[in-house]
Write an enzyme that holds these catalytic residues in place. Structure first.
Site, mmCIF file in Angstrom:
data_model
loop_
_atom_site.group_PDB
_atom_site.id
_atom_site.type_symbol
_atom_site.label_atom_id
_atom_site.label_comp_id
_atom_site.label_asym_id
_atom_site.label_seq_id
_atom_site.Cartn_x
_atom_site.Cartn_y
_atom_site.Cartn_z
ATOM 1 C CD GLU A 359 -11.359 -44.340 38.149
ATOM 2 O OE1 GLU A 359 -10.650 -43.869 37.161
ATOM 3 O OE2 GLU A 359 -12.295 -44.951 37.868
ATOM 4 C CG HIS A 390 11.436 -67.192 37.601
ATOM 5 N ND1 HIS A 390 12.543 -67.942 37.976
ATOM 6 C CD2 HIS A 390 10.278 -68.185 37.786
ATOM 7 C CE1 HIS A 390 12.253 -69.191 38.011
ATOM 8 N NE2 HIS A 390 10.819 -69.217 38.104
ATOM 9 C CE LYS A 518 -11.375 -38.236 32.013
ATOM 10 N NZ LYS A 518 -12.883 -38.939 31.989
#
EC number: 5.3.1.9
Length: 554
Positions: A359, A390, A518
């Site tokens: 960000e 793994h 937004k």
């Protein structure tokens, strides 16, 4: 003139050109050979500070590389940039704000002026307010509507109001205070609230609504859901103040929600969300581990602040990590960086660093709005310890991409079980060693011969067993995770991100890209619920809206 007012084309600097030439000369560099030729390499490329030990010897660098990278830091005016930030100059140019999360960890007696006002008394006033509240809750003096003590605290917040506090409270779980459990509610997905509330009792639950604006959609929706649940469980409007407090700069909105003014903790516009765990946003941390430990966290960050400001760049931990990131991202073509904590309690550090780094430095224009001339922030990813071995470590070892990695590991476990921790530590070291050493064709063939394979099978199988090696990594070691050391660790990464933003000439403290989603989300929502019939801006989004409306029930 302050550095942020003079955006630079970093690629035109002499130091950048010198690094490009040096990169060409380093094409055949082998870490394996470098270690074999220099018994002092580990000592030359490692350092300690603030309770942390950094081994950066497993990198594609020589002493000349380090010198050239330091020259780059000097040419972009890094020292002036550091001074500007700590002095409270307006380095967040697009929003016209200073950047002063570091003020939150400065000791009593320090002075720091913002617009002619010393902000330190207010900082410590809020810290005292936190101390008082935490004491009342831990002592059983803060009681719910049934007069029972608070047993559960739910922090409602998202982004920086969630990731940093969650990291710290989980990382310092061995320091947790008995009697109060802390929970986090971030996502707007109703399933998260459903699962959390199923294990809570309204009469003994306190909600912290953490939103600077008190207008963050996800946070407000969850706060309203919590309020509805509280009332349905037997709580009353008159007793709401016992169960809801806020961290916000919008007092009026918090009061309108039903929170008493004395239970609203302030925020300042000079503290960005992803840098806010040191502020009242860290209230759930203090509730989880106690204010004494919270202050130790602040103190550890402050020691890193001092190191960052005073250590020469070639012995400066955040600066060196930042320069190595620039080296790989801009000269070796690395597009991502792995964070690999070998500690269960640090399992959330990758999520916090994702926000902190991506960000902050996910930008494509300079401070003056002109396009950058080079790549900026990398993708940050990773996960905890042996689990990753793994899963995705295979790509680190034999994939086609160069992906630098940070290994983070403590020497001492809080919960020793047989020889588990020795194996955990061994796995951490062996992974960084394997990335560096690799396995040559000759070694692969010899290994297969030792297993009795014939030459024809060896010829077929050997290429698959070859591991290129020469893959860079840093190893960060702490003796044991503590509030002070964790504070230093998080502050170190904050400063690393800032250094890189200075080199690239970008603003690490705004996040305009987040805002677009937004804004568009409001229109999508209106179309989903049928309050806006106008088609979406593109056919794909409208098609997905139609799909939802044709099938959604409830």
């Amino acid at each position: 003139m302050a550095y942020y007012r003079t955006p630079h084309d970093v690629t035109a600097l002499p130091a950048w050109q010198a690094l490009q030439q040096h990169r060409d000369a380093m094409q055949g560099f082998s870490m394996r050979e470098a270690f074999a030729a220099d018994a002092q390499r580990f000592d030359q490329f490692s350092l300690s500070c603030c309770g942390l030990f950094l081994d950066y010897s497993k990198n594609l660098i020589t002493e000349q590389s380090r010198d050239l990278l330091v020259n780059l830091a000097n040419e972009v005016g890094l020292q002036d940039a550091i001074k500007s930030m700590f002095a409270g100059e307006i380095i967040n140019a697009s929003e016209g704000r200073p950047v002063l999360h570091t003020a939150l960890r400065r000791p009593v007696g320090d002075k720091l002026s913002v617009n002619g006002v010393n902000v330190m008394p207010e900082v410590h006033k809020v810290l005292n307010q936190i101390t008082e509240l935490v004491g009342r809750i831990h002592d059983g003096l803060w009681r719910g509507y049934s007069e029972k003590p608070i047993t559960d605290v739910v922090n409602i917040g998202i982004g920086g109001s969630f990731l940093g506090p969650e990291l710290v409270s989980e990382a310092l779980l061995p320091y947790a205070q008995r009697g109060v459990r802390c929970h986090y509610l971030a996502n707007i997905d109703g399933s998260e609230f459903h699962e959390l509330s199923a294990n809570l009792r309204a009469e003994t639950t306190l909600f912290i609504v953490s939103s600077k604006s008190f207008n963050t959609l996800e946070t407000l929706k969850n706060a309203m859901a919590a309020r509805t649940w509280y009332l349905a469980q037997g709580g009353s409007e008159a007793e709401l103040y016992r169960h809801f407090i806020a961290v916000s700069s919008n007092k009026a909105a918090a009061v309108a929600f039903g929170i008493r003014e004395e239970n609203i903790f302030p925020m300042w516009d000079w503290v960005g969300g992803r840098y806010s765990l040191w502020s009242a946003i860290g209230l759930p941390i203090a509730l989880a581990i106690g204010t004494a430990n919270f202050k130790e966290l602040l103190s550890g960050a402050y020691t890193m602040d001092q190191h960052f400001q005073t250590a020469p760049f070639d012995k400066n931990m955040p600066v060196l990590l930042a320069l190595l990131g620039v080296w790989y991202g801009n000269f070796w073509g690395a597009n991502s960086h792995a964070i690999l904590p070998y500690d269960h309690y640090l399992r959330n550090i990758t999520k916090h660093l994702q926000q902190l780094d991506m960000e902050s430095n996910g930008k494509s224009v300079l401070q003056d709005g002109t396009p950058v001339k080079t790549d900026t922030g990398p993708v940050i990813w990773g996960g905890v310890g042996c689990n990753g071995q793994h899963a995705y470590h295979q790509l680190l070892h034999q994939g086609t991409q160069l992906i630098p990695a940070d290994f983070i590991v403590p020497v001492v476990s809080f919960n020793p079980v047989a020889d588990h921790h020795q194996w955990l530590y061994a796995n951490c070291l062996s992974q960084s060693q394997a990335l560096m050493l690799g396995k040559t064709r000759e070694e692969a063939e010899a290994e297969l011969r030792g297993k009795g394979l014939n030459e024809a099978d060896i010829e077929k199988l050997a290429p698959h067993k070859v591991i290129p090696g020469n893959r860079p990594s840093n190893t960060l070691v702490v003796e044991r995770i503590s509030p002070r050391r964790l504070g230093a660790l998080v502050a170190m990464y904050e400063h690393k991100v800032f250094v890189q933003s200075v080199i690239w000439g970008i603003n690490a403290f705004d996040q305009w890209g987040v805002e677009l989603g937004k804004e568009l989300g409001k229109g999508v929502y209106q179309r989903l619920v049928g309050s806006l019939e106008e088609s979406a801006e593109d056919g794909s989004t409208q098609g997905l809206i139609n799909y939802f409306r044709g099938r959604h029930r409830g």
